[in-house]
Design a protein around this motif. Structure first.
Motif, short mmCIF file in Angstrom:
data_model
loop_
_atom_site.label_atom_id
_atom_site.label_comp_id
_atom_site.label_asym_id
_atom_site.label_seq_id
_atom_site.Cartn_x
_atom_site.Cartn_y
_atom_site.Cartn_z
N TRP A 146 0.81 -1.22 0.00
CA TRP A 146 0.00 0.00 0.00
C TRP A 146 0.85 1.27 0.00
N GLN A 147 1.93 1.27 0.79
CA GLN A 147 2.81 2.43 0.79
C GLN A 147 3.48 2.61 -0.57
N ASN A 148 3.87 1.53 -1.19
CA ASN A 148 4.50 1.61 -2.51
C ASN A 148 3.52 2.04 -3.59
N SER A 149 2.23 1.79 -3.39
CA SER A 149 1.24 2.23 -4.38
C SER A 149 1.20 3.74 -4.47
N ILE A 150 1.57 4.45 -3.39
CA ILE A 150 1.66 5.91 -3.41
C ILE A 150 3.03 6.34 -3.92
N ARG A 151 4.07 5.72 -3.41
CA ARG A 151 5.43 6.10 -3.76
C ARG A 151 5.70 5.94 -5.25
N GLU A 152 5.12 4.92 -5.86
CA GLU A 152 5.31 4.71 -7.29
C GLU A 152 4.72 5.86 -8.09
N LEU A 153 3.54 6.34 -7.70
CA LEU A 153 2.90 7.46 -8.40
C LEU A 153 3.71 8.74 -8.25
N MET A 154 4.41 8.87 -7.12
CA MET A 154 5.16 10.10 -6.85
C MET A 154 6.63 9.96 -7.21
N GLU A 155 6.96 8.91 -7.97
CA GLU A 155 8.32 8.71 -8.46
C GLU A 155 9.34 8.66 -7.32
N MET A 156 8.94 8.00 -6.23
CA MET A 156 9.83 7.81 -5.08
C MET A 156 10.36 6.38 -5.08
N PRO A 157 11.53 6.13 -4.51
CA PRO A 157 12.07 4.76 -4.45
C PRO A 157 11.10 3.85 -3.69
N LEU A 158 10.90 2.66 -4.21
CA LEU A 158 10.00 1.72 -3.56
C LEU A 158 10.65 1.12 -2.31
N LEU A 159 9.83 0.79 -1.35
CA LEU A 159 10.31 0.23 -0.09
C LEU A 159 10.41 -1.30 -0.18
N GLU A 160 11.45 -1.85 0.42
CA GLU A 160 11.51 -3.30 0.59
C GLU A 160 10.57 -3.75 1.70
N THR A 161 10.44 -2.88 2.70
CA THR A 161 9.50 -3.15 3.79
C THR A 161 9.04 -1.83 4.40
N ALA A 162 7.80 -1.81 4.85
CA ALA A 162 7.26 -0.64 5.57
C ALA A 162 7.36 -0.82 7.07
N TYR A 163 8.10 -1.86 7.51
CA TYR A 163 8.32 -2.16 8.92
C TYR A 163 6.99 -2.29 9.68
N PRO A 164 6.17 -3.25 9.29
CA PRO A 164 4.86 -3.39 9.95
C PRO A 164 4.95 -3.72 11.43
N TYR A 165 5.95 -4.50 11.85
CA TYR A 165 6.04 -4.87 13.26
C TYR A 165 6.45 -3.67 14.12
N ARG A 166 7.32 -2.83 13.58
CA ARG A 166 7.66 -1.60 14.31
C ARG A 166 6.43 -0.70 14.42
N THR A 167 5.69 -0.63 13.32
CA THR A 167 4.45 0.17 13.34
C THR A 167 3.50 -0.36 14.41
N ALA A 168 3.32 -1.67 14.44
CA ALA A 168 2.39 -2.26 15.41
C ALA A 168 2.85 -2.01 16.84
N ALA A 169 4.16 -2.11 17.08
CA ALA A 169 4.67 -1.89 18.44
C ALA A 169 4.43 -0.46 18.90
N ILE A 170 4.74 0.51 18.03
CA ILE A 170 4.53 1.92 18.37
C ILE A 170 3.04 2.20 18.57
N ALA A 171 2.22 1.64 17.69
CA ALA A 171 0.78 1.87 17.77
C ALA A 171 0.19 1.29 19.06
N LEU A 172 0.61 0.09 19.41
CA LEU A 172 0.08 -0.54 20.62
C LEU A 172 0.49 0.24 21.87
N LEU A 173 1.74 0.69 21.92
CA LEU A 173 2.21 1.47 23.07
C LEU A 173 1.45 2.79 23.17
#
Length: 551
Positions: free
Chosen positions: A100-127
């Protein structure tokens, strides 16, 4: 200790936790701009808290109405099914984050991500979500405590309602008058100090007819950081002459800072006197420019028009704030309007006394919060009395009344992100692709809005919380992810979190308006003489090379 933890866990609402998990899952779907895992985690934490609050509120309402409850067996089965479904949704949405993040980055000519770090996101969100939920539970505990005290002389339901109202009022008072004001004062102090700081390269102008020079009516020390950059960083006569291959003039720029005078009216009066002193009314083109919240004027907007007219231009502006636009627009959007009105009244009042055949053509310009102020500065009666020549506005923020009225009354069948207004004689819209050369004739006054479909400053609105926006219809802008969907409350949060990130994307997307868009807009609005398509291509190429990211 272990027993207390179990009891605390059991005290949570099952419905609240379920809705919180669903809200978290939805929050990792794409919005208008790409997000890093830290910002995504904070956004998702808010979503968790709001989802939990909705779940608790729905259960409380159900119990308050004393409706019939399902049997224990039905509750058990439904809980097991719900847990299974929600777990699948949670894992699936986390897994899709990078896509999903790459679907935006591709349109904006930004380098694509290998990972959006979902587990880091989940940890920060839960805290973060747990902290917000704990604060909410503390609020409810206070409500129950007050209600218990009130029940000694009030009926139960009235006591509950009164307890909630009293605690809510006290909480609002404390957070608004202490926390919010305190944070605003900290931000105010920080950006004031930043505004007073000038880079060493920004030396005081030496030419007599430059604002800020020793002969100027505006003291150099009273001009903020952004104003100083505006006055010294623009193109010179030599640079413009080299590009055009003919003699050019030194563009005139006048800027009055917040510390130059104490009120908008006094700053506007000083700006007029300085503009007269430097000969601004003797130029062919005169532009009243309203800056953004920090006092910044976009070089892509101001430099380009000076090249187009061979430096035969004068531009005047006054500062009204040093806070970023996304803060100013939430705190006091009237600042830009009051400043723009005061400046326009002064400049226009003098301009209309000049002979019509020898005075400069008069235009308005503004980006973001500057667009909001600029579009409100020229009232209808002034325009009818002695019309100005046009305006170029970019990134109009969501409170912009004139912009909102125009897009609401657009021609049927045209999308909101690229509307057509009536016959296009007075007002037109454009974006990354030039939509101004429609073949239709312009009227005597030409106004243009530049708006990108991915700009959250344009498309954010409170209605996002409960209503699907028109810009998310079947026909959406070219820089909006096809994976973006509207969800109640969550999409509102997503776009709200996009606001402070609006200029972090490449030029030509979000709230970063490109020189190419401004060049098309200025050509259409001001009709520069001795100009052709080849010069347009050369100018766009030159500015594209300047603004290209360094390798």
């Amino acid at each position: 200790m272990k027993k207390r933890v179990k009891e605390y866990w059991r005290s949570f609402s099952f419905v609240g936790l379920t809705i919180a998990t669903v809200f978290f899952s939805i929050s990792v779907t794409p919005s208008l701009l790409p997000r890093n895992y830290l910002f995504q985690g904070l956004l998702s934490g808010f979503s968790i808290a709001i989802g939990y609050a909705l779940g608790v509120a729905s259960v409380a309402l159900y119990l308050f109405l004393e409706l019939r409850q399902p049997s224990g067996r039905i509750q058990l089965i439904s809980k097991r099914i719900t847990v299974g479904v929600v777990a699948i949704v949670f894992v699936t949405f986390l897994w899709r984050m990078t896509y999903w993040q790459n679907s935006i980055r591709e349109l904006m000519e930004m380098p694509l991500l290998e990972t959006a770090y979902p587990y880091r996101t989940a940890a920060i969100a839960l805290l973060w979500g747990a902290l917000l939920v704990a604060a909410g539970r503390l609020f409810l505990a206070a409500c129950r405590y007050v209600a218990t005290k009130l029940q000694s002389f009030l009926p139960r339901r009235i006591a509950l309602a009164s307890g909630f109202a009293l605690v809510a009022f006290l909480t609002f008072f404390l957070t608004n008058d202490l926390l919010a004001v305190g944070l605003l004062n900290v931000a105010d102090s920080f950006f004031l100090n930043l505004d007073e700081h000038a880079e060493e390269s920004e030396t005081q102008p030496s030419r007599e007819l430059q604002t800020g020079s020793t002969e100027s009516l505006v003291a150099w020390q009273s001009i903020g950081r952004q104003g100083k950059s505006f006055l010294v960083d623009g193109p010179t006569r030599e640079q413009i002459s080299e590009f055009l291959g003919r003699e050019a003039k030194d563009p005139i720029r006048v800027y009055v800072g917040m510390r130059s005078r104490s009120t908008p009216e006094e700053r506007a009066e000083l700006a007029l006197q300085e503009l007269i002193r430097v000969g601004g009314f003797d130029r062919s083109v005169l532009i009243i420019a309203t800056p953004t919240g920090t006092g910044w004027l976009d070089p892509s907007a101001v430099d380009t028009v000076e090249y187009l007219h061979g430096g035969d231009t004068a531009m005047v502006s006054t500062q009204y704030s040093y806070l970023p636009s996304w803060i100013t627009i939430l705190v006091d959007p009237r600042r830009s309007i009051d400043s723009a009105v005061a400046l326009f009244d002064e400049i226009y009042g003098h301009w209309k006394t000049l002979p019509k055949d020898s005075r400069p053509r008069l235009y308005l310009q503004g980006l973001s919060l500057g667009s909001l102020g600029s579009e409100m500065s020229a009232d209808m009666y002034s325009i009818f009395e002695d019309p100005i020549d046009g305006a170029l506005w970019s990134g109009p923020p969501f409170p912009s009344a004139h912009w909102r009225q125009a897009v609401r009354n657009r021609n049927e069948g045209t999308p909101i992100w690229m509307p057509e207004f009536r016959d296009g004689r007075m007002l037109r819209f454009t974006a990354q692709e030039n939509h101004l050369d429609s073949g239709k004739a312009w009227g005597p006054m030409r106004s243009v809005y530049i708006q990108y479909a991915s700009d959250p400053m344009v498309w954010f609105s409170p209605e996002l919380a409960w209503s699907r926006p028109e810009w998310l219809g079947d026909e959406r802008g070219p820089d909006v992810s096809p994976q973006l969907r509207w969800y109640p409350l969550v999409t509102f949060l997503q776009v709200a979190f996009d606001l402070p990130m609006a200029t972090t994307v490449p030029i030509g997307y979000g709230h970063n308006y490109s020189p190419s868009s401004y060049i098309d807009g200025w050509i259409s609005v001001t009709q520069p003489p001795q100009w052709d398509q080849n010069m347009t291509r050369r100018l766009k190429t030159m500015f594209a090379e300047r603004t290209a990211p360094k390798p």
